[in-house]
Scaffold this motif. Structure first.
Motif, mmCIF file in Angstrom:
data_model
loop_
_atom_site.group_PDB
_atom_site.id
_atom_site.type_symbol
_atom_site.label_atom_id
_atom_site.label_comp_id
_atom_site.label_asym_id
_atom_site.label_seq_id
_atom_site.Cartn_x
_atom_site.Cartn_y
_atom_site.Cartn_z
ATOM 1 N N SER A 1 21.746 2.221 9.764
ATOM 2 C CA SER A 1 23.182 2.105 9.999
ATOM 3 C C SER A 1 23.566 0.664 10.327
ATOM 4 N N TYR B 1 41.206 8.621 19.319
ATOM 5 C CA TYR B 1 40.323 7.814 18.480
ATOM 6 C C TYR B 1 40.717 6.349 18.639
ATOM 7 N N LYS B 2 39.872 5.585 19.292
ATOM 8 C CA LYS B 2 40.140 4.169 19.534
ATOM 9 C C LYS B 2 38.878 3.363 19.245
ATOM 10 N N PRO B 3 38.644 3.004 17.995
ATOM 11 C CA PRO B 3 37.432 2.238 17.694
ATOM 12 C C PRO B 3 37.414 0.872 18.366
ATOM 13 N N GLU B 4 38.583 0.349 18.708
ATOM 14 C CA GLU B 4 38.626 -0.962 19.356
ATOM 15 C C GLU B 4 38.010 -0.950 20.751
ATOM 16 N N ARG B 5 37.787 0.232 21.315
ATOM 17 C CA ARG B 5 37.161 0.273 22.642
ATOM 18 C C ARG B 5 35.736 -0.268 22.596
ATOM 19 N N TRP B 6 35.142 -0.303 21.416
ATOM 20 C CA TRP B 6 33.777 -0.802 21.293
ATOM 21 C C TRP B 6 33.731 -2.277 20.919
ATOM 22 N N LEU B 7 34.881 -2.858 20.601
ATOM 23 C CA LEU B 7 34.935 -4.283 20.281
ATOM 24 C C LEU B 7 35.160 -5.052 21.570
ATOM 25 N N GLU C 1 25.914 -1.867 8.090
ATOM 26 C CA GLU C 1 27.071 -2.525 8.691
ATOM 27 C C GLU C 1 27.041 -4.029 8.421
ATOM 28 N N SER D 1 27.987 6.343 25.984
ATOM 29 C CA SER D 1 27.948 7.048 24.705
ATOM 30 C C SER D 1 26.661 6.661 23.988
#
Length: 73
Positions: free
Chosen positions: A58, A22-28, A62, A42
């Motif tokens: 959504s 789980y790496k949410p920073e990959r989308w930043l 946000e 994705s």
């Protein structure tokens, strides 16, 4: 019927480094990193005319959440 394997797409090791983590920073990313990942790697909301109608909601939630957070900070 055509089905798109969204779960498998989001965990493709050819597209993502360490896809099981789980790496949410990959989308930043900023504009210099735009080509780091394929835009279709994705598709949580799908795409095109049959895209999930919840995507707009959504995105609105946000933006509102970030706005509230910024005002409270």
């Amino acid at each position: 019927m055509i089905r798109i394997p969204l779960y498998a797409m989001g965990r493709d090791p050819e597209m993502f480094d360490d896809p099981q983590q789980y790496k949410p920073e990959r989308w930043l990313r900023d504009d210099t990193q735009r080509s780091l990942y394929n835009a279709f790697a994705s598709l949580p909301f799908g795409f095109g005319p049959r895209m999930c109608i919840g995507k707009i909601t959504s995105n609105d939630i946000e933006v509102m959440s970030l706005s509230i957070k910024q005002k409270l900070a």
